[in-house]
Write an enzyme that holds these catalytic residues in place. Structure first.
Site, PDB file in Angstrom:
ATOM      1  N   HIS A  72       0.551  -1.206   0.284  1.00  0.00           N
ATOM      2  CA  HIS A  72      -0.029  -0.125  -0.418  1.00  0.00           C
ATOM      3  C   HIS A  72       0.940   1.306   0.028  1.00  0.00           C
ATOM      4  CE1 HIS A  72      -3.868  -2.257   1.933  1.00  0.00           C
ATOM      5  NE2 HIS A  72      -3.683  -2.351   0.746  1.00  0.00           N
ATOM      6  N   PRO A 291      -3.972  -1.311  19.370  1.00  0.00           N
ATOM      7  CA  PRO A 291      -3.086  -1.129  18.076  1.00  0.00           C
ATOM      8  C   PRO A 291      -3.244  -0.213  16.879  1.00  0.00           C
ATOM      9  CG  PRO A 291      -5.523  -2.617  18.640  1.00  0.00           C
ATOM     10  CD  PRO A 291      -4.729  -1.740  19.795  1.00  0.00           C
ATOM     11  N   LYS A 295       1.827  -1.519  15.272  1.00  0.00           N
ATOM     12  CA  LYS A 295       3.281  -1.355  15.531  1.00  0.00           C
ATOM     13  C   LYS A 295       3.695  -2.921  16.132  1.00  0.00           C
ATOM     14  CE  LYS A 295       4.079   2.147  14.290  1.00  0.00           C
ATOM     15  NZ  LYS A 295       4.517   1.431  12.786  1.00  0.00           N
TER      16      LYS A 295
HETATM   17  P1  FAD Z   1       2.947 -13.535  20.575  1.00  0.00           P
HETATM   18  O1  FAD Z   1       2.725 -13.835  18.866  1.00  0.00           O
HETATM   19  O2  FAD Z   1       1.935 -13.419  21.360  1.00  0.00           O
HETATM   20  O3  FAD Z   1       3.351 -15.685  20.491  1.00  0.00           O
HETATM   21  C1  FAD Z   1       3.669 -15.672  21.920  1.00  0.00           C
HETATM   22  C2  FAD Z   1       4.244 -17.467  21.462  1.00  0.00           C
HETATM   23  O4  FAD Z   1       4.005 -17.963  23.087  1.00  0.00           O
HETATM   24  C3  FAD Z   1       2.372 -17.903  21.557  1.00  0.00           C
HETATM   25  O5  FAD Z   1       2.684 -18.574  20.224  1.00  0.00           O
HETATM   26  C4  FAD Z   1       2.241 -18.541  23.190  1.00  0.00           C
HETATM   27  O6  FAD Z   1       0.969 -19.249  22.605  1.00  0.00           O
HETATM   28  C5  FAD Z   1       3.746 -18.895  23.009  1.00  0.00           C
HETATM   29  N1  FAD Z   1       3.089 -19.208  24.395  1.00  0.00           N
HETATM   30  C6  FAD Z   1       3.136 -18.358  25.710  1.00  0.00           C
HETATM   31  N2  FAD Z   1       3.062 -18.814  26.841  1.00  0.00           N
HETATM   32  C7  FAD Z   1       3.425 -20.271  26.554  1.00  0.00           C
HETATM   33  C8  FAD Z   1       4.581 -21.178  27.194  1.00  0.00           C
HETATM   34  N3  FAD Z   1       4.254 -21.139  28.792  1.00  0.00           N
HETATM   35  N4  FAD Z   1       5.423 -22.450  27.225  1.00  0.00           N
HETATM   36  C9  FAD Z   1       5.333 -22.277  25.578  1.00  0.00           C
HETATM   37  N5  FAD Z   1       5.214 -21.327  24.662  1.00  0.00           N
HETATM   38  C10 FAD Z   1       4.298 -19.775  24.907  1.00  0.00           C
HETATM   39  N6  FAD Z   1       1.207  -6.339  14.987  1.00  0.00           N
HETATM   40  C11 FAD Z   1       1.732  -5.049  14.344  1.00  0.00           C
HETATM   41  O7  FAD Z   1       3.013  -5.137  14.067  1.00  0.00           O
HETATM   42  N7  FAD Z   1       0.553  -4.697  12.898  1.00  0.00           N
HETATM   43  C12 FAD Z   1      -1.116  -5.157  13.211  1.00  0.00           C
HETATM   44  O8  FAD Z   1      -1.278  -4.611  12.081  1.00  0.00           O
HETATM   45  C13 FAD Z   1      -1.313  -5.679  14.325  1.00  0.00           C
HETATM   46  N8  FAD Z   1      -2.550  -5.694  14.669  1.00  0.00           N
HETATM   47  C14 FAD Z   1      -2.751  -6.229  15.711  1.00  0.00           C
HETATM   48  C15 FAD Z   1      -4.175  -6.118  15.986  1.00  0.00           C
HETATM   49  C16 FAD Z   1      -4.859  -6.943  17.232  1.00  0.00           C
HETATM   50  C17 FAD Z   1      -5.912  -6.826  16.525  1.00  0.00           C
HETATM   51  C18 FAD Z   1      -4.287  -7.738  17.975  1.00  0.00           C
HETATM   52  C19 FAD Z   1      -4.398  -8.293  19.340  1.00  0.00           C
HETATM   53  C20 FAD Z   1      -2.565  -7.526  17.707  1.00  0.00           C
HETATM   54  C21 FAD Z   1      -2.033  -6.462  16.506  1.00  0.00           C
HETATM   55  N9  FAD Z   1      -0.679  -6.277  16.552  1.00  0.00           N
HETATM   56  C22 FAD Z   1      -0.189  -5.934  15.568  1.00  0.00           C
HETATM   57  C23 FAD Z   1      -0.107  -7.029  17.501  1.00  0.00           C
HETATM   58  C24 FAD Z   1       1.135  -8.382  16.856  1.00  0.00           C
HETATM   59  O9  FAD Z   1      -0.003  -9.383  16.653  1.00  0.00           O
HETATM   60  C25 FAD Z   1       1.655  -8.888  18.533  1.00  0.00           C
HETATM   61  O10 FAD Z   1       2.312  -7.348  19.185  1.00  0.00           O
HETATM   62  C26 FAD Z   1       2.546  -9.718  18.035  1.00  0.00           C
HETATM   63  O11 FAD Z   1       1.875 -11.159  18.385  1.00  0.00           O
HETATM   64  C27 FAD Z   1       3.657 -10.588  18.948  1.00  0.00           C
HETATM   65  O12 FAD Z   1       4.351 -10.969  18.471  1.00  0.00           O
HETATM   66  P2  FAD Z   1       5.488 -12.081  19.800  1.00  0.00           P
HETATM   67  O13 FAD Z   1       6.624 -12.898  18.791  1.00  0.00           O
HETATM   68  O14 FAD Z   1       6.045 -11.181  20.259  1.00  0.00           O
HETATM   69  O15 FAD Z   1       4.404 -12.762  20.755  1.00  0.00           O
HETATM   70  C1  DHB Z   2      -4.363  -4.438  11.283  1.00  0.00           C
HETATM   71  C2  DHB Z   2      -4.449  -3.497  11.858  1.00  0.00           C
HETATM   72  C3  DHB Z   2      -3.883  -2.697  12.747  1.00  0.00           C
HETATM   73  O1  DHB Z   2      -4.214  -2.373  13.946  1.00  0.00           O
HETATM   74  C4  DHB Z   2      -3.922  -1.624  12.404  1.00  0.00           C
HETATM   75  O2  DHB Z   2      -3.283  -0.423  12.468  1.00  0.00           O
HETATM   76  C5  DHB Z   2      -3.882  -2.092  10.798  1.00  0.00           C
HETATM   77  C6  DHB Z   2      -4.436  -2.845  10.211  1.00  0.00           C
HETATM   78  C7  DHB Z   2      -4.929  -5.559  10.246  1.00  0.00           C
HETATM   79  O3  DHB Z   2      -4.934  -6.183  11.306  1.00  0.00           O
HETATM   80  O4  DHB Z   2      -5.253  -5.481   9.211  1.00  0.00           O
END
Ligand code: FAD
Ligand code: DHB
Length: 403
Positions: A72, A291, A295
């Site tokens: 985009h 969100p 980020k």
């Molecule tokens: P996670 O993805 O949470 O992974 C952690 C892993 O650890 C999980 O798979 C879990 O099962 C595992 N775990 C936990 N406890 C244990 C245990 N005891 N033993 C073994 N494994 C365990 N971010 C963006 O950059 N852009 C976006 O557009 C965006 N939109 C979002 C929209 C929504 C609605 C939400 C909820 C989040 C959004 N985010 C976005 C945020 C993003 O999804 C998270 O910040 C990201 O997943 C973080 O990654 P992580 O690897 O730190 O943790």
């Molecule tokens: C999406 C999620 C977000 O939090 C955002 O700021 C933009 C897009 C998405 O899930 O597509």
């Protein structure tokens, strides 16, 4: 079981770290409590910054993203029945990629499997031991059977609720939290694409976001009360709110069967203690952003990049200098992302607790970012490229980890 780096969590942080370590010949074992199918199907983020796109491409992970993702050139901001395009490409020459997080995870898991990487799914980590020694240990259970992983370092990439942060000594924790009075209801709908770019809408009924997943599946979000339950949001109510908040003369949100719904509460959280002894926290384990700035996934990848550089430097020189700077380097990006996520949240949500002065300032701010080049450029720079970047002194190490 023994390895060099024990990684907890198969999210973007943990999987990318194991991939980058592998590119540098450093062994790791990744423990994940969910099944592979669950990890590959959980719907979460959607937007990748320029630095994340580059990192995935440069480390051999970009082919499906470039084929199925959507580049985009900007975003649209809507308020008072007017829509404004912030053309990032024209303003600063950068783009964003709309490519779902679970697709990034599929690509990472496939790459690790191809390289015979060790990921143990359905391995529930129960505790971390001896983290201030040179041989920390991770205790986990698979099929009810207790096991132990001995390593040189532990990467706690296990999200906000995981066990890693809880293993830090309480007296050393530097945690900061801010709770917003907003929730987001997110849906996936089988509908044709509504708009060429994302639309972030301020409306006095509340914020709405139009995003996409593919030409056939759309992702929409609505500001809701953080304590709302999904049962309060039948499909008809969701569509009527989306139309009320986003439709303009002659333009309407595309509808279709809703195939998934979720509600998240919005908050900012930073655990500034990202290292203790041989334990390093990365991603949501150390920080949560609201969100609105898109980020979270990007920050998780930025953490993994710096941690991989630090570990690569350690295993080639025996020197922990970069690892010891990990926390300081990442906190700069994390706080910039927190600042921007809060700014976007405040700019675009309706808060009926605001005084009329504060509401007027909000409109002045909306006007500033949508009608001046300086205002739009600030959004462009922060939206496209702040989470995955390195201080100049580490650029040469980056070339090393990518080769
Ligand atoms: P996670 O993805 O949470 O992974 C952690 C892993 O650890 C999980 O798979 C879990 O099962 C595992 N775990 C936990 N406890 C244990 C245990 N005891 N033993 C073994 N494994 C365990 N971010 C963006 O950059 N852009 C976006 O557009 C965006 N939109 C979002 C929209 C929504 C609605 C939400 C909820 C989040 C959004 N985010 C976005 C945020 C993003 O999804 C998270 O910040 C990201 O997943 C973080 O990654 P992580 O690897 O730190 O943790
Ligand atoms: C999406 C999620 C977000 O939090 C955002 O700021 C933009 C897009 C998405 O899930 O597509």
């Amino acid at each position: 079981m023994e390895t060099k780096v024990g990684i907890i969590g198969a999210g973007p942080a943990g999987l990318l770290l194991s991939h980058l370590l592998h590119l540098n010949g450093i062994d790791s074992i990744l423990l994940e409590k969910k099944s592979r199918e669950e990890v590959e199907e959980t719907v979460r983020a959607g937007v990748l910054e320029q630095g994340a796109i580059n990192l995935l491409n440069e480390t051999g992970l970009g082919s499906r993203m470039m084929k199925y993702g959507h580049l985009h050139h900007g975003i649209e901001i809507q308020y008072n029945n007017q829509r404004f395009l912030l053309n990032f490409e024209e303003l600063i020459g950068k783009k964003i990629m709309v490519y779902p997080q679970h697709e990034v995870l599929k690509d990472l898991i496939a790459a690790r499997m191809k390289a015979n990487g060790k990921i143990i799914f359905q391995a529930n980590v129960t505790s971390l031991k001896d983290i201030d020694s040179s041989k920390p240990k991770i205790e986990f259970e698979v099929d009810g059977e207790k096991q132990e992983l001995i390593c040189d370092f532990i990467a706690g990439c296990d999200g906000y609720h995981g066990p890693s942060r809880k293993a830090l000594p309480k007296e050393l924790l530097r945690e900061i939290e801010h709770v917003y009075p907003f929730g987001w209801l997110g849906i996936l709908a089988e509908a044709p694409i509504s708009n060429e770019v994302l639309i972030y809408t301020y409306h006095e009924r509340g914020f709405a976001l139009i995003s996409t997943r593919s030409p056939e599946i759309q992702r929409y979000y609505l500001q809701v009360n953080p304590n709302d339950q999904l049962s309060q949001w039948p499909d008809e109510r969701i569509w009527s709110e989306l139309h009320a908040r986003v439709d303009l003369n002659g333009w309407t949100v595309q509808e279709g069967p809703i195939i998934q719904k979720d509600i998240v509460k919005m908050r900012s959280f930073v655990c500034e203690t990202m290292q203790y002894g041989r334990l390093f926290l990365a991603g949501d384990a150390a920080h949560i952003v609201p969100p609105t700035g898109a980020k979270g996934m990007n920050l998780a990848m930025g953490d993994a990049q710096v941690l991989a550089i630090g570990l690569q430097h350690y295993y080639t020189t025996g020197n922990e200098q970069i690892l010891n700077k990990y926390e300081k380097i990442r906190l700069e990006s994390i706080w910039r992302a927190q600042r921007f996520s809060r700014l976007m949240t405040d700019l675009l949500h309706h808060n009926n607790k605001k005084t009329s002065f504060e509401q007027k300032i909000q409109f002045a701010e909306l006007n500033y970012v949508t009608t001046t080049v300086t205002g739009a450029t600030t959004i462009a720079e922060n939206y496209t490229d702040i989470s995955v970047n390195l201080p100049a002194e580490l650029q040469k190490n980056l070339t090393a980890i990518k080769s």
